[in-house]
Design a protein around this motif. Sequence first.
Motif, PDB file in Angstrom:
ATOM      1  N   GLY A   1      49.134  50.192  22.701  1.00 14.05           N
ATOM      2  CA  GLY A   1      48.506  49.266  21.761  1.00 14.05           C
ATOM      3  C   GLY A   1      47.989  47.995  22.406  1.00 14.05           C
ATOM      4  O   GLY A   1      47.766  46.992  21.735  1.00 14.05           O
ATOM      5  N   LYS A   2      47.763  48.040  23.716  1.00 14.50           N
ATOM      6  CA  LYS A   2      47.392  46.810  24.428  1.00 14.50           C
ATOM      7  C   LYS A   2      45.892  46.617  24.614  1.00 14.50           C
ATOM      8  O   LYS A   2      45.445  45.533  24.976  1.00 14.50           O
ATOM      9  CB  LYS A   2      48.076  46.787  25.796  1.00 14.50           C
ATOM     10  N   THR A   3      45.123  47.691  24.457  1.00 13.91           N
ATOM     11  CA  THR A   3      43.658  47.536  24.528  1.00 13.91           C
ATOM     12  C   THR A   3      43.024  48.193  23.322  1.00 13.91           C
ATOM     13  O   THR A   3      43.632  49.039  22.660  1.00 13.91           O
ATOM     14  CB  THR A   3      43.022  48.244  25.751  1.00 13.91           C
ATOM     15  N   LEU A   4      41.783  47.842  23.103  1.00 15.91           N
ATOM     16  CA  LEU A   4      40.961  48.593  22.166  1.00 15.91           C
ATOM     17  C   LEU A   4      40.392  49.799  22.916  1.00 15.91           C
ATOM     18  O   LEU A   4      40.193  49.740  24.129  1.00 15.91           O
ATOM     19  CB  LEU A   4      39.816  47.705  21.664  1.00 15.91           C
ATOM     20  N   PRO A   5      40.130  50.907  22.216  1.00 18.99           N
ATOM     21  CA  PRO A   5      39.493  52.027  22.923  1.00 18.99           C
ATOM     22  C   PRO A   5      38.103  51.623  23.410  1.00 18.99           C
ATOM     23  O   PRO A   5      37.365  50.944  22.700  1.00 18.99           O
ATOM     24  CB  PRO A   5      39.428  53.127  21.857  1.00 18.99           C
ATOM     25  N   GLY A  60      33.099  57.547  15.741  1.00 17.19           N
ATOM     26  CA  GLY A  60      32.893  56.106  15.874  1.00 17.19           C
ATOM     27  C   GLY A  60      32.143  55.733  17.142  1.00 17.19           C
ATOM     28  O   GLY A  60      31.895  56.562  18.008  1.00 17.19           O
ATOM     29  N   ARG A  61      31.812  54.464  17.214  1.00 17.95           N
ATOM     30  CA  ARG A  61      31.139  53.923  18.396  1.00 17.95           C
ATOM     31  C   ARG A  61      32.116  53.033  19.165  1.00 17.95           C
ATOM     32  O   ARG A  61      33.032  52.458  18.573  1.00 17.95           O
ATOM     33  CB  ARG A  61      29.904  53.119  17.983  1.00 17.95           C
ATOM     34  N   TYR A  62      31.907  52.923  20.462  1.00 17.88           N
ATOM     35  CA  TYR A  62      32.855  52.225  21.326  1.00 17.88           C
ATOM     36  C   TYR A  62      32.150  51.187  22.197  1.00 17.88           C
ATOM     37  O   TYR A  62      31.019  51.407  22.635  1.00 17.88           O
ATOM     38  CB  TYR A  62      33.571  53.230  22.240  1.00 17.88           C
ATOM     39  N   PRO A  63      32.852  50.087  22.488  1.00 18.38           N
ATOM     40  CA  PRO A  63      32.319  49.134  23.471  1.00 18.38           C
ATOM     41  C   PRO A  63      32.415  49.734  24.877  1.00 18.38           C
ATOM     42  O   PRO A  63      33.131  50.711  25.096  1.00 18.38           O
ATOM     43  CB  PRO A  63      33.243  47.927  23.322  1.00 18.38           C
ATOM     44  N   VAL A  64      31.682  49.137  25.814  1.00 18.45           N
ATOM     45  CA  VAL A  64      31.569  49.714  27.165  1.00 18.45           C
ATOM     46  C   VAL A  64      31.905  48.681  28.237  1.00 18.45           C
ATOM     47  O   VAL A  64      31.345  47.578  28.255  1.00 18.45           O
ATOM     48  CB  VAL A  64      30.135  50.243  27.426  1.00 18.45           C
ATOM     49  N   LEU A  65      32.796  49.091  29.130  1.00 17.79           N
ATOM     50  CA  LEU A  65      33.066  48.330  30.351  1.00 17.79           C
ATOM     51  C   LEU A  65      32.361  49.021  31.515  1.00 17.79           C
ATOM     52  O   LEU A  65      32.636  50.200  31.800  1.00 17.79           O
ATOM     53  CB  LEU A  65      34.577  48.270  30.614  1.00 17.79           C
ATOM     54  N   PRO A  83      37.672  57.556  25.844  1.00 21.72           N
ATOM     55  CA  PRO A  83      39.074  57.450  25.418  1.00 21.72           C
ATOM     56  C   PRO A  83      39.563  58.738  24.765  1.00 21.72           C
ATOM     57  O   PRO A  83      38.755  59.590  24.364  1.00 21.72           O
ATOM     58  CB  PRO A  83      39.052  56.278  24.433  1.00 21.72           C
ATOM     59  N   PRO A  84      40.899  58.895  24.680  1.00 21.09           N
ATOM     60  CA  PRO A  84      41.468  60.110  24.066  1.00 21.09           C
ATOM     61  C   PRO A  84      40.839  60.378  22.704  1.00 21.09           C
ATOM     62  O   PRO A  84      40.657  59.452  21.907  1.00 21.09           O
ATOM     63  CB  PRO A  84      42.950  59.764  23.904  1.00 21.09           C
ATOM     64  N   GLY A  85      40.495  61.625  22.448  1.00 27.42           N
ATOM     65  CA  GLY A  85      39.968  61.995  21.144  1.00 27.42           C
ATOM     66  C   GLY A  85      38.516  61.658  20.924  1.00 27.42           C
ATOM     67  O   GLY A  85      37.997  61.882  19.822  1.00 27.42           O
TER      68      GLY A  85
END
Lengths: 380, 380
Positions: free
Chosen positions: A210-214, A175-180, A167-169
């Motif tokens: 603002g419709k999804t989480l990163p 931070g840590r991010y979930p994965v698709l 995601p941007p930035g």
Amino acid sequence: MHRSLSLAALSLAAAAVFATTAWAQAPRREPAVNDTLASPEVSSDHRVTFRIFAPKASEVTLTGDWLGSTPAPKLSKDERGVWSVTLGPFEPSIYIYSFNVDGMAIPDPVNPRIKLRARTSASMVEVKDDTSAFWEPRDVPHGAVEINWEKSKAIAGETRAIWIYTPPGYAKTTGRYPVLYLLHGSNDTAAGWTMAGNANFVLDNLLAGGKTLPMIVVMPFGHATPFGVPAAQGAVANDALFEDYLLQDVIPTVEARYRVSPGRENRAIAGLSMGGGQSLRIGLGHLDLFSAVASFSGAVPADFETRFAGLLKDSKGTNEKIKTLWIGCGQQDSLFGRSKSLADLLAKYQVRHIFYPTDGVHNYTVWRKYLAEYAPLLFR
Amino acid sequence: MHRSLSLAALSLAAAAVFATTAWAQAPRREPAVNDTLASPEVSSDHRVTFRIFAPKASEVTLTGDWLGSTPAPKLSKDERGVWSVTLGPFEPSIYIYSFNVDGMAIPDPVNPRIKLRARTSASMVEVKDDTSAFWEPRDVPHGAVEINWEKSKAIAGETRAIWIYTPPGYAKTTGRYPVLYLLHGSNDTAAGWTMAGNANFVLDNLLAGGKTLPMIVVMPFGHATPFGVPAAQGAVANDALFEDYLLQDVIPTVEARYRVSPGRENRAIAGLSMGGGQSLRIGLGHLDLFSAVASFSGAVPADFETRFAGLLKDSKGTNEKIKTLWIGCGQQDSLFGRSKSLADLLAKYQVRHIFYPTDGVHNYTVWRKYLAEYAPLLFR
């Protein structure tokens, strides 16, 4: 290594070789008519003219991913030997097409926008509206797509590419991010969801709204066995080896290289067509690893009811484990019956799911929409 | 959104639609002969057979980036309508080729390995040796190539992709890296140095062998003005706008997003063909920004002597600023005279440079070698 030490005067003859024209990488041998041929040409009313210079051909038809079971449109020839047909108006989207020239299926020779495939190739045409669509690059922060190469353990001898959206930035955060995990269809490549699906722009736009989480989106190559000779064999063998590849290579590579949130609640798997079948097989087969599963116009496994008998019978337990089981398909898609039957089967066993039938055939016009519908449901 | 609540029993008829075959993304309309056609086919003695099914064609020839000024080889037709020719043996490399079928220049219809171009497209064939070459993926740590999209300031209205190589382990380190800006040739794309040049693997292998310092390699799209209509116009206008794009968009984007070492001593610029000309123009025109410049088989600016008169006359000052000025070209390349003349000119003015004439024509077989020669000289 040669190092020029000559101080010889520059001759006028030598100066003459400083020409001003750009230089193509290879000698251009195409006929001049191709240098100015416009194909595809999109008009403001969303009609598209497809053209090909084939002066000696006796028949040229068009194959298009929007056509479904419609017969292939025929092109007609002008006095220069240019064949053309104008179709539409089209709904704004990116469409995939190819020409068939006297039995040869080929991409558009003058269109640089190529749809890469596991075997063969085709062309793409984009029809834009006045305002940029949800899948087009808008003036919002953009994520990046990184091609990662890794020698595979599961598929001996292959160094394979995994395309990964961050995601941007991402690079500036800690931070840590979930994965698709996002899978493509048969005869597509790891580039498909980016180059034809515009998954990166879909996600950028959702995030800006603002419709999804990163999230990180991982797009591996779905053909684990050699594809295409003959084309229709080996789907089951491929799915089994691809599952090994995803579990032994892709997930460990992603988790070693990227800042990902741990645990099944932070892993989703979705795919289109063949990839929809793979997502169901792998996702529902490994609920210890995944908490959300989606099939977009999926090649639903033929043995679903026996393969997942335990999961179907223990629907209460299953419903506790699966946060989102999402099944979408276009009603004009020849695979629609398979998704409908799966939804009926899940309903019969009271396994909670979202069945999302829409208009549409078997193409990325549908799959981009599904990604935009599905991603906002994830990791909540 | 539709949510299925139906508990209707799954009918046997519905179960019948769970077929086992994989599903292509679009209806397959190619003739069956293409399903099993092998092209290109590389034999163990490094000969390559090129084949195309074109039953109604009257003449088929091959265009290849290794051919130089050699006439295009003709293919011959068998009873099935398959045209073929066997060429070689080839030096191990990745070659670019296309077919010309009755005046239509097309990529190989069954070969998925496509050379993307700014206009038109072609195919690639890889000839491997028993041991993996310097440009092949070896069992070493791999860097990644990240596609970054950014709305351009210099080129209004365009969101453009920049391909950026980061060295192995970049994401896990906190250090800063020098940057090589690496430009492609006319009719190529930002993907060219990765997909045809294997720049990433060349760098991975050099680094694993201790031959280079780790660096970031930035590969922007070198066509700033619309390319190709007509094909030979606009080179100067393109070079000027591309310079604006590189300075106003590419460098700021890279320096904002990546951990780069600051200052001119940590920036190099190199390019092939058109990109070689751009590197000379931009690099030598901005010695406040760059300390190393290279031209690979470059389209040397016609006005070099007047454009850089100050730089040539103050050779002592110039030699203090430029750490490496590198000019390579194949002696069988039709552009060889331009590089030779440039080397002579620099020698005349006593501007320090490396002139590196080699065997070879105008292709990536040469440019991969040049990258492997040039990168080790950088940032020392």
